[in-house]
Every structure is written in C-alpha cells, then in structure tokens.
Design a protein around this motif. Structure first.
Motif, mmCIF file in Angstrom:
data_model
loop_
_atom_site.group_PDB
_atom_site.id
_atom_site.type_symbol
_atom_site.label_atom_id
_atom_site.label_comp_id
_atom_site.label_asym_id
_atom_site.label_seq_id
_atom_site.Cartn_x
_atom_site.Cartn_y
_atom_site.Cartn_z
ATOM 1 N N LEU A 22 0.821 -1.211 0.000
ATOM 2 C CA LEU A 22 0.000 0.000 0.000
ATOM 3 C C LEU A 22 0.857 1.265 0.000
ATOM 4 O O LEU A 22 0.448 2.293 -0.544
ATOM 5 C CB LEU A 22 -0.920 -0.017 1.211
ATOM 6 C CG LEU A 22 -2.112 0.920 1.199
ATOM 7 C CD1 LEU A 22 -2.979 0.670 -0.023
ATOM 8 C CD2 LEU A 22 -2.925 0.740 2.458
ATOM 9 N N SER A 23 2.038 1.196 0.559
ATOM 10 C CA SER A 23 2.909 2.369 0.573
ATOM 11 C C SER A 23 3.340 2.769 -0.835
ATOM 12 O O SER A 23 3.622 3.942 -1.091
ATOM 13 C CB SER A 23 4.130 2.123 1.453
ATOM 14 O OG SER A 23 4.985 1.175 0.860
ATOM 15 N N PHE A 25 1.484 3.001 -3.331
ATOM 16 C CA PHE A 25 0.435 3.904 -3.822
ATOM 17 C C PHE A 25 0.785 5.352 -3.509
ATOM 18 O O PHE A 25 0.543 6.247 -4.320
ATOM 19 C CB PHE A 25 -0.907 3.529 -3.184
ATOM 20 C CG PHE A 25 -2.055 4.386 -3.624
ATOM 21 C CD1 PHE A 25 -2.672 4.149 -4.838
ATOM 22 C CD2 PHE A 25 -2.518 5.413 -2.829
ATOM 23 C CE1 PHE A 25 -3.741 4.937 -5.254
ATOM 24 C CE2 PHE A 25 -3.590 6.195 -3.224
ATOM 25 C CZ PHE A 25 -4.198 5.962 -4.452
ATOM 26 N N PHE A 26 1.358 5.581 -2.336
ATOM 27 C CA PHE A 26 1.678 6.939 -1.910
ATOM 28 C C PHE A 26 3.080 7.382 -2.326
ATOM 29 O O PHE A 26 3.337 8.571 -2.459
ATOM 30 C CB PHE A 26 1.529 7.060 -0.391
ATOM 31 C CG PHE A 26 0.124 6.777 0.066
ATOM 32 C CD1 PHE A 26 -0.886 7.691 -0.137
ATOM 33 C CD2 PHE A 26 -0.180 5.574 0.676
ATOM 34 C CE1 PHE A 26 -2.181 7.440 0.263
ATOM 35 C CE2 PHE A 26 -1.471 5.298 1.089
ATOM 36 C CZ PHE A 26 -2.478 6.233 0.877
ATOM 37 N N TYR A 28 4.631 6.638 -5.231
ATOM 38 C CA TYR A 28 4.706 6.898 -6.669
ATOM 39 C C TYR A 28 3.392 7.502 -7.162
ATOM 40 O O TYR A 28 2.612 6.843 -7.842
ATOM 41 C CB TYR A 28 5.014 5.608 -7.424
ATOM 42 C CG TYR A 28 6.340 5.006 -7.055
ATOM 43 C CD1 TYR A 28 7.523 5.544 -7.551
ATOM 44 C CD2 TYR A 28 6.420 3.930 -6.193
ATOM 45 C CE1 TYR A 28 8.746 5.015 -7.201
ATOM 46 C CE2 TYR A 28 7.639 3.387 -5.837
ATOM 47 C CZ TYR A 28 8.798 3.931 -6.346
ATOM 48 O OH TYR A 28 10.006 3.405 -6.003
ATOM 49 N N PRO A 29 3.150 8.780 -6.864
ATOM 50 C CA PRO A 29 1.860 9.376 -7.214
ATOM 51 C C PRO A 29 1.627 9.552 -8.718
ATOM 52 O O PRO A 29 0.491 9.621 -9.152
ATOM 53 C CB PRO A 29 1.888 10.730 -6.515
ATOM 54 C CG PRO A 29 3.316 11.027 -6.294
ATOM 55 C CD PRO A 29 4.007 9.710 -6.150
ATOM 56 N N TRP A 33 0.697 2.560 -12.871
ATOM 57 C CA TRP A 33 0.327 1.320 -12.182
ATOM 58 C C TRP A 33 -0.022 1.550 -10.721
ATOM 59 O O TRP A 33 -0.285 0.619 -9.983
ATOM 60 C CB TRP A 33 1.469 0.305 -12.256
ATOM 61 C CG TRP A 33 2.775 0.868 -11.806
ATOM 62 C CD1 TRP A 33 3.735 1.408 -12.597
ATOM 63 C CD2 TRP A 33 3.258 0.991 -10.456
ATOM 64 N NE1 TRP A 33 4.780 1.860 -11.825
ATOM 65 C CE2 TRP A 33 4.517 1.605 -10.508
ATOM 66 C CE3 TRP A 33 2.734 0.630 -9.218
ATOM 67 C CZ2 TRP A 33 5.255 1.877 -9.372
ATOM 68 C CZ3 TRP A 33 3.482 0.906 -8.079
ATOM 69 C CH2 TRP A 33 4.737 1.515 -8.172
ATOM 70 N N ARG A 34 -0.074 2.779 -10.310
ATOM 71 C CA ARG A 34 -0.260 3.139 -8.907
ATOM 72 C C ARG A 34 -1.506 2.500 -8.285
ATOM 73 O O ARG A 34 -1.477 2.057 -7.155
ATOM 74 C CB ARG A 34 -0.333 4.658 -8.828
ATOM 75 C CG ARG A 34 -0.884 5.213 -7.605
ATOM 76 C CD ARG A 34 -1.028 6.712 -7.748
ATOM 77 N NE ARG A 34 -2.077 7.132 -6.846
ATOM 78 C CZ ARG A 34 -2.118 8.288 -6.265
ATOM 79 N NH1 ARG A 34 -1.197 9.170 -6.494
ATOM 80 N NH2 ARG A 34 -3.094 8.583 -5.457
ATOM 81 N N TYR A 35 -2.593 2.410 -9.010
ATOM 82 C CA TYR A 35 -3.837 1.895 -8.439
ATOM 83 C C TYR A 35 -3.786 0.382 -8.202
ATOM 84 O O TYR A 35 -4.579 -0.149 -7.451
ATOM 85 C CB TYR A 35 -5.024 2.288 -9.298
ATOM 86 C CG TYR A 35 -5.264 3.772 -9.215
ATOM 87 C CD1 TYR A 35 -5.875 4.328 -8.098
ATOM 88 C CD2 TYR A 35 -4.832 4.624 -10.223
ATOM 89 C CE1 TYR A 35 -6.057 5.693 -7.985
ATOM 90 C CE2 TYR A 35 -5.017 5.983 -10.126
ATOM 91 C CZ TYR A 35 -5.631 6.514 -8.996
ATOM 92 O OH TYR A 35 -5.805 7.870 -8.884
ATOM 93 N N TYR A 36 -2.862 -0.300 -8.834
ATOM 94 C CA TYR A 36 -2.673 -1.726 -8.551
ATOM 95 C C TYR A 36 -2.152 -1.938 -7.137
ATOM 96 O O TYR A 36 -2.327 -2.996 -6.558
ATOM 97 C CB TYR A 36 -1.710 -2.378 -9.554
ATOM 98 C CG TYR A 36 -2.295 -2.498 -10.935
ATOM 99 C CD1 TYR A 36 -3.430 -3.277 -11.162
ATOM 100 C CD2 TYR A 36 -1.725 -1.840 -12.014
ATOM 101 C CE1 TYR A 36 -3.975 -3.389 -12.421
ATOM 102 C CE2 TYR A 36 -2.260 -1.954 -13.273
ATOM 103 C CZ TYR A 36 -3.386 -2.724 -13.474
ATOM 104 O OH TYR A 36 -3.929 -2.840 -14.725
ATOM 105 N N ALA A 37 -1.522 -0.942 -6.575
ATOM 106 C CA ALA A 37 -0.991 -1.039 -5.210
ATOM 107 C C ALA A 37 -2.102 -1.082 -4.169
ATOM 108 O O ALA A 37 -1.868 -1.475 -3.029
ATOM 109 C CB ALA A 37 -0.043 0.120 -4.927
ATOM 110 N N LEU A 38 -3.318 -0.735 -4.560
ATOM 111 C CA LEU A 38 -4.434 -0.801 -3.616
ATOM 112 C C LEU A 38 -4.782 -2.240 -3.254
ATOM 113 O O LEU A 38 -5.517 -2.471 -2.294
ATOM 114 C CB LEU A 38 -5.660 -0.081 -4.191
ATOM 115 C CG LEU A 38 -5.528 1.435 -4.299
ATOM 116 C CD1 LEU A 38 -6.756 2.016 -4.958
ATOM 117 C CD2 LEU A 38 -5.307 2.055 -2.940
#
Length: 68
Positions: A22-23, A25-26, A28-29, A33-38
């Motif tokens: 989850l980190s 996501f924060f 690499y704003p 691919w950021r939303y895959y970290a959710l």
C-alpha cells in the motif's frame, strides 16, 4: 461472523506485506500502475481482522488449537 483462521505470525506478515504494498500507492503518485498497489488492502484487512475467506473455503487454519 467469520471464525478466526489466521494465526499470529501469519497476521503479522500479512499486515507488514499489506503496508509495504500500500505504501507504493503513496510513494509513486504519478505512476500509471499506482492503483494496482491498492491490492495491499486485502492482506492488511485480513491480517487486521484475523480471518481469511480463502482459508475458510479451502479449510485451512493457521491459528493454534483452542484449549478447553
């Protein structure tokens, strides 16, 4: 209510892995691919709640046996 089927070591590892994923996501704003970290919410929530729906379906439990 779901029965607890995640043991203490498994819970700790799930929470650590969830926070690490989850980190991203924060950190690499601007990444595409950021939303895959959710997906890190899944291990974080299963670790925090102490129950895993997939473990329930398969019949696995990492909890120590309850003593009477």
């Amino acid at each position: 209510m779901l029965a607890r089927n995640v043991g203490p070591i498994d819970r700790f590892l799930r929470i650590v892995a969830g926070i690490a994923i989850l980190s991203l996501f924060f950190l690499y704003p601007q990444a595409a691919w950021r939303y895959y970290a959710l997906i890190g919410l899944v291990p974080l929530l299963t670790g925090a709640l102490g129950t895993c729906p997939i473990y329930s379906l398969v019949g696995i439990s990492t909890c120590p046996a309850k003593r009477i």
